[in-house]
Write a protein that holds these residues in place. Structure first.
Motif, PDB file in Angstrom:
ATOM      1  N   PRO A   1     -10.167   3.095  10.962  1.00 60.71           N
ATOM      2  CA  PRO A   1      -9.587   3.276   9.621  1.00 60.71           C
ATOM      3  C   PRO A   1      -8.580   2.206   9.220  1.00 60.71           C
ATOM      4  CG  PRO A   1      -9.684   5.372  10.775  1.00 60.71           C
ATOM      5  CD  PRO A   1     -10.081   4.326  11.779  1.00 60.71           C
ATOM      6  N   TYR A   2      -7.796   1.695  10.180  1.00 64.04           N
ATOM      7  CA  TYR A   2      -6.763   0.721   9.816  1.00 64.04           C
ATOM      8  C   TYR A   2      -7.345  -0.658   9.540  1.00 64.04           C
ATOM      9  CZ  TYR A   2      -7.004  -1.177  14.606  1.00 64.04           C
ATOM     10  OH  TYR A   2      -7.423  -1.746  15.778  1.00 64.04           O
ATOM     11  N   ARG A   3      -8.605  -0.888   9.904  1.00 64.35           N
ATOM     12  CA  ARG A   3      -9.175  -2.225   9.768  1.00 64.35           C
ATOM     13  C   ARG A   3      -9.752  -2.468   8.379  1.00 64.35           C
ATOM     14  NH1 ARG A   3     -11.788  -2.649  15.817  1.00 64.35           N
ATOM     15  NH2 ARG A   3     -10.031  -3.772  16.767  1.00 64.35           N
ATOM     16  N   THR A   4      -8.938  -2.259   7.384  1.00 58.65           N
ATOM     17  CA  THR A   4      -9.310  -2.589   6.016  1.00 58.65           C
ATOM     18  C   THR A   4      -8.136  -3.307   5.385  1.00 58.65           C
ATOM     19  OG1 THR A   4      -8.535  -0.426   5.230  1.00 58.65           O
ATOM     20  CG2 THR A   4     -10.883  -0.643   5.759  1.00 58.65           C
ATOM     21  N   GLY A   5      -8.381  -4.485   4.882  1.00 65.17           N
ATOM     22  CA  GLY A   5      -7.317  -5.272   4.273  1.00 65.17           C
ATOM     23  C   GLY A   5      -7.745  -6.710   4.136  1.00 65.17           C
TER      24      GLY A   5
ATOM     25  N   ALA B   1     -15.023  -3.685  11.140  1.00 64.41           N
ATOM     26  CA  ALA B   1     -14.124  -2.705  10.508  1.00 64.41           C
ATOM     27  C   ALA B   1     -14.551  -1.297  10.924  1.00 64.41           C
ATOM     28  CB  ALA B   1     -14.151  -2.869   9.005  1.00 64.41           C
ATOM     29  N   ASP B   2     -14.422  -1.032  12.225  1.00 66.96           N
ATOM     30  CA  ASP B   2     -14.905   0.225  12.776  1.00 66.96           C
ATOM     31  C   ASP B   2     -13.797   1.253  12.982  1.00 66.96           C
ATOM     32  OD1 ASP B   2     -13.578  -1.151  14.743  1.00 66.96           O
ATOM     33  OD2 ASP B   2     -15.172  -1.000  16.253  1.00 66.96           O
TER      34      ASP B   2
ATOM     35  N   ARG C   1      -6.625  -9.517   6.956  1.00 68.18           N
ATOM     36  CA  ARG C   1      -7.325  -9.610   8.242  1.00 68.18           C
ATOM     37  C   ARG C   1      -8.585 -10.470   8.165  1.00 68.18           C
ATOM     38  NH1 ARG C   1     -12.011  -6.610   9.064  1.00 68.18           N
ATOM     39  NH2 ARG C   1     -11.669  -6.389  11.300  1.00 68.18           N
ATOM     40  N   GLU C   2      -9.039 -10.767   6.982  1.00 70.69           N
ATOM     41  CA  GLU C   2     -10.247 -11.586   6.813  1.00 70.69           C
ATOM     42  C   GLU C   2      -9.938 -13.079   6.804  1.00 70.69           C
ATOM     43  OE1 GLU C   2     -13.103 -10.061   6.986  1.00 70.69           O
ATOM     44  OE2 GLU C   2     -12.108  -8.098   6.982  1.00 70.69           O
TER      45      GLU C   2
ATOM     46  N   ARG D   1      -3.507  -4.516  12.336  1.00 63.50           N
ATOM     47  CA  ARG D   1      -4.404  -5.582  11.897  1.00 63.50           C
ATOM     48  C   ARG D   1      -3.888  -6.929  12.382  1.00 63.50           C
ATOM     49  NH1 ARG D   1      -4.382  -2.086   7.495  1.00 63.50           N
ATOM     50  NH2 ARG D   1      -2.953  -3.288   6.205  1.00 63.50           N
TER      51      ARG D   1
ATOM     52  N   ARG E   1       0.817  -1.219   0.000  1.00 62.75           N
ATOM     53  CA  ARG E   1       0.000   0.000   0.000  1.00 62.75           C
ATOM     54  C   ARG E   1       0.845   1.261   0.000  1.00 62.75           C
ATOM     55  NH1 ARG E   1      -5.068  -0.793   4.123  1.00 62.75           N
ATOM     56  NH2 ARG E   1      -5.772  -2.824   3.360  1.00 62.75           N
TER      57      ARG E   1
ATOM     58  N   GLU F   1      -0.132   0.373  10.384  1.00 60.82           N
ATOM     59  CA  GLU F   1      -1.550   0.004  10.339  1.00 60.82           C
ATOM     60  C   GLU F   1      -1.714  -1.485  10.025  1.00 60.82           C
ATOM     61  OE1 GLU F   1      -3.457   2.678   7.644  1.00 60.82           O
ATOM     62  OE2 GLU F   1      -3.563   4.300   9.140  1.00 60.82           O
TER      63      GLU F   1
END
Length: 334
Positions: free
Chosen positions: A105-109, A102-103, A112-113, A89, A71, A85
């Motif tokens: 900002p860093y919890r996108t990716g 995903a509450d 992590r899923e 995660r 990123r 970030e």
């Protein structure tokens, strides 16, 4: 050998070494020999979870390092933020049983899923505590960092190979970004300078340079920063040890226990230099008293970058946990 094969080799080799060393990480050499014979382990053995081929926080954090780096922008400050970030995660995977909402900002990716990562694998205390502290940015190299300034644990080195993979023609850039990102959790200069040296060595290997030459170039980079002496001395000791004598666990232990960054780096370098066979180098790197999964990971990164994925033992690749994810992230780096 093409770049793709070296990238895959580096990441898969590191995961193999990690998985080989995980079950014996906290055992003395005497205990290892008692349970597995004079030569120690000769392949995967069951972990504390009763399964073979499982990786630890070393590989977990390496994968999140890659996600952060993919990123990055051209601004180093943004790259450090992206990597931090990504480590947050990873922290979620250690503190939750499944992906939390995903509450933030860093919890996108995508990483992590992946449910298999939500498993606590003996993470380092400084890695955990450091991510709970604010990070104003890295300090000038050679001065204490802002987080855990007294910590030089090997949690910096074991996750830092990807910095060398993203800058194969610029070892200095790999060194500096790796050292800056190591300060996210470890502020002792030795801890983050060892991570920088490791990334620079990997960057050199990616261009086909011999390992010994790559280490000497890393020593040149280290010499330009205050408080490099512990890391430089450890690397010189590894070079001297590899120059003569049959490799043995007892010789490894003369370099330390690898619980700190410079020792883990030195042992990984020594094993990769002393054993030309990738399989024997990987086994040598874990059969000792000390942090076996981290030394296995470092050695595996080096051996894989040096010789490529095709040189890695097929018997070690087949049961390796997370292999599909590692292959996917290797492709993303390219």
């Amino acid at each position: 050998m093409d770049v793709q094969d070296r990238v895959r080799g580096c990441l898969l080799g590191g995961a193999i070494g990690d998985a080989l060393g995980a079950p014996i990480e906290f055992q003395s050499l005497r205990e290892i020999r008692k349970h597995h014979g004079q030569e120690g382990i000769s392949g995967y053995v069951a972990t504390w979870r009763g399964t073979t081929g499982l990786v630890t926080d070393d590989t977990q954090m390496t994968l999140f390092t890659i996600e952060g780096l993919t990123r990055r922008t051209d601004a180093d400050g943004v790259a450090v933020t992206d990597v931090r970030e990504a480590y947050l995660r990873w922290l979620d995977t250690q503190e939750h049983k499944a992906p939390p909402p995903a509450d933030r900002p860093y919890r996108t990716g995508a990483l992590r899923e992946e449910g298999w990562l939500y498993s606590r694998r003996a993470p380092g205390n400084a890695c955990l505590s450091g991510l709970h502290h604010p990070f104003p940015g890295p300090s000038p190299l050679g001065t204490p960092g802002p987080v855990n300034p007294g910590s030089k644990g090997c949690g910096t080195v074991m996750r830092s190979a990807p910095f060398g993979l993203t800058a194969p023609y610029d070892p200095r850039a790999a060194f500096e970004l790796s050292a800056a990102c190591a300060q996210i959790t470890h502020g002792h200069p030795t801890g983050y300078l060892a991570a920088g040296a490791f990334a620079a060595i990997v960057a050199r290997l990616m261009t086909g340079e011999p390992l010994e030459t790559a280490v000497h170039h890393a020593l040149d980079l280290l010499a330009g920063h205050p408080r490099h002496e512990e890391t430089s001395d450890a690397l010189r000791a590894a070079l001297a040890l590899a120059a003569g004598g049959e490799p043995t666990p007892e010789r490894i232990e003369s370099l330390g226990g690898a619980w700190v960054a410079e020792e883990a780096l030195a042992i990984g370098v020594y094993c990769a230099l002393a054993e030309p066979s990738p399989e024997r180098a990987l086994l040598l790197s874990v059969n000792h008293s000390g942090d076996s999964d981290s030394t296995g990971s470092v050695c595996g990164n080096l051996v894989g970058a040096l010789r490529g994925a095709d040189a890695l033992p097929a018997a070690f690749l087949r049961p390796l946990e997370g292999r599909d994810t590692i292959e996917r992230l290797a492709a993303a780096l390219l």
